[in-house]
Design an enzyme around this catalytic site. Structure first.
Site, PDB file in Angstrom:
ATOM      1  N   SER A 176       0.746  -1.350  -0.131  1.00 41.62           N
ATOM      2  CA  SER A 176       0.160   0.187  -0.080  1.00 41.62           C
ATOM      3  C   SER A 176       0.943   1.267   0.090  1.00 41.62           C
ATOM      4  O   SER A 176       1.619   1.302  -0.986  1.00 41.62           O
ATOM      5  CB  SER A 176      -0.967  -0.194   1.188  1.00 41.62           C
ATOM      6  OG  SER A 176      -1.848   0.861   1.033  1.00 41.62           O
ATOM      7  N   ASP A 222     -10.485  -3.274  -5.783  1.00 46.66           N
ATOM      8  CA  ASP A 222      -9.987  -2.443  -4.514  1.00 46.66           C
ATOM      9  C   ASP A 222     -10.699  -1.217  -4.174  1.00 46.66           C
ATOM     10  O   ASP A 222     -10.683  -0.342  -5.121  1.00 46.66           O
ATOM     11  CB  ASP A 222      -8.523  -2.169  -4.689  1.00 46.66           C
ATOM     12  CG  ASP A 222      -7.894  -1.440  -3.551  1.00 46.66           C
ATOM     13  OD1 ASP A 222      -8.495  -0.943  -2.636  1.00 46.66           O
ATOM     14  OD2 ASP A 222      -6.533  -1.564  -3.708  1.00 46.66           O
ATOM     15  N   HIS A 278      -8.817  -4.468  -0.827  1.00 47.58           N
ATOM     16  CA  HIS A 278      -7.404  -3.775  -0.767  1.00 47.58           C
ATOM     17  C   HIS A 278      -6.568  -4.466   0.424  1.00 47.58           C
ATOM     18  O   HIS A 278      -6.812  -4.575   1.434  1.00 47.58           O
ATOM     19  CB  HIS A 278      -7.618  -2.241  -0.088  1.00 47.58           C
ATOM     20  CG  HIS A 278      -6.296  -1.490   0.065  1.00 47.58           C
ATOM     21  ND1 HIS A 278      -5.748  -0.818  -0.902  1.00 47.58           N
ATOM     22  CD2 HIS A 278      -5.525  -1.234   1.202  1.00 47.58           C
ATOM     23  CE1 HIS A 278      -4.810  -0.033  -0.623  1.00 47.58           C
ATOM     24  NE2 HIS A 278      -4.516  -0.360   0.714  1.00 47.58           N
TER      25      HIS A 278
END
Length: 436
Positions: free
Chosen positions: A213, A348, A379
């Site tokens: 991320s 996501d 995600h």
């Protein structure tokens, strides 16, 4: 006034149960329709959509990484919902989480800050016989104690990798700030210090750069902003990053895919971290943060408001636009010459689909880049399983290690009668020189 006698009422009685049964059936059908739509049950398992140039490297990697060409199978009942995958990841991380044993390191920084990272030794030899270290950067506000990090580290250790995991500045509850600065979206200072320490402490080791991320943005920016940072790096893997904070800024304020709600949740988590260090940020000399700034942070309902109130000020940016522009890896990622795997999920809810044009275009142009887009996974979820209960290891964990193993063996495949170490080092040097 008209009225119904008993005969009239009796004529309706046979029809009433049938009518009620029809209503019940319609209600059940409506509920099932909503469930099927929300859980995306009609979607079928499929392999990732892979974008890459046709090169000897890409052919070898696709042949050696069956996870990039075979179906990703999420849990049947809920795994095809990006929202459920995302929420479960946020709330529980992983199931049956191991507890790897590591050593915490403290590194003084040039501005008085103290970077920390945890070092975990390999639990066996690597399949190539080489000394290889995973240098890992977690996601927003995360550290080495998070369950998904512990799971990935344990899996990597068992496959012969040493692991170094950055603890983002200010995220560990028992470590105080030593300068008026916290982690930010694109600051690479702490990650660079960790990588430099690993190179010094283990002169023979090769590095595998991994970012999750927000960490994906940091590691790609780190490799691309200075060519020297790619020395002794075998490859890089980035998972679920958005590539450009400036382009993502407006999408995070949209209600599409409940993105605004996720934005508020992330802002709430950031506020907790800032609040835990508010006294330190205010009391230290030359702090760019004042009482008014913190008041705006605690009233914020979006990540952008927090970034504008204090995060950009840690590095002297005049505006949040300048901060996002300068700190995004989209301006540096094309400078990466080592093998690069970019992983995203099509469902996501945090990453708008328009942002996926960045890695897709990059993989179509650069011979060292592979872009893998799964249909499901949310995600950072990427849970696998048959029906309801997910497996301890996620698709993401297994895919990263499989890709890294393949890159390590790619170096072996290129040996032409020279010593293993000399040839592998020559290969890495050649990649950086030729592609630069």
């Amino acid at each position: 006034m008209a009225s119904f006698d008993d005969g009239d009422l009796s004529s309706f009685s046979p029809e009433l149960p049938a009518m009620f049964d029809g209503v019940k059936l319609a209600a059940v059908a409506a509920v099932l329709y909503v469930v099927v739509r929300c859980l995306n049950l009609s979607s079928t398992a499929a392999p990732p959509e892979v974008t890459c140039r046709d090169t000897p490297l890409s052919r070898f990697l696709l042949k050696s990484c069956p996870m990039l060409t075979k179906d990703y199978v999420p849990p049947l009942l809920w795994g095809k919902s990006g929202h459920i995958q995302t929420v479960l990841f946020a709330k529980m991380g992983r199931v049956n989480t191991p507890t790897p044993c590591g050593v915490r390191k403290f590194l003084p920084m040039h501005d008085g800050a103290t970077a920390t990272f945890d070092l975990f030794e390999a639990l066996g030899d690597h399949s190539t016989g080489d000394d290889v270290t995973m240098v890992i950067c977690p996601g927003l506000g995360n550290h080495s104690e998070k369950k998904y990090i512990r799971t990935f580290v344990d899996h990597s250790q068992r496959r012969g990798y040493r692991c170094a995991v950055l603890n983002h500045l200010g995220t560990l509850p028992d470590v105080e700030l030593t300068s008026p600065r916290m982690f930010t979206y694109g600051c690479t200072w702490e990650y660079a210090a960790m990588a430099a320490y690993v190179k010094r402490a283990f002169p023979q080791t090769l590095l595998v750069v991994v970012g999750f991320s927000l960490g994906g943005n940091i590691v790609c920016k780190y490799l691309g902003e200075n060519r020297c940072n790619q020395e002794r790096v075998l490859c890089c893997v980035s998972v679920c990053q958005g590539y450009s904070a400036l382009r993502a800024q407006d999408t995070f304020l949209q209600w599409d895919q409940c993105r605004r709600l996720y934005n508020m949740a992330m802002a709430a988590n950031l506020k907790k971290i800032v609040r835990s260090h508010s006294r330190s940020l205010l009391d230290m000399k030359s702090s760019p943060v004042g009482d008014a700034d913190l008041s705006r942070v605690f009233a914020a309902t979006s990540v952008t408001q927090i970034d504008d109130s204090i995060m950009r000020k840690f590095h002297g940016y005049a505006s949040v636009k300048e901060y996002y522009e300068k700190e995004s890896c989209v301006h540096y990622i094309h400078n990466i010459s080592v093998p690069l795997l970019l992983i995203n999920s099509d469902d996501d809810p945090l990453i708008h689909r328009s942002l996926l044009a960045i890695p897709r275009t990059l993989a179509g142009k650069m011979p060292n880049v592979t872009f893998a887009l799964t249909h499901h996974g949310g995600h950072m979820g990427f849970f696998e399983g048959s029906v309801l209960v997910p497996h301890p290891l996620s698709w993401m964990d297994r895919a990263i290690v499989e890709y890294t193993d393949a890159v390590c063996h790619w170096g072996e495949e290129r040996m032409c009668g020279r010593s293993h170490r000399h040839d592998l080092d020559a290969y890495l040097e050649g990649v950086v020189t030729v592609s630069g």
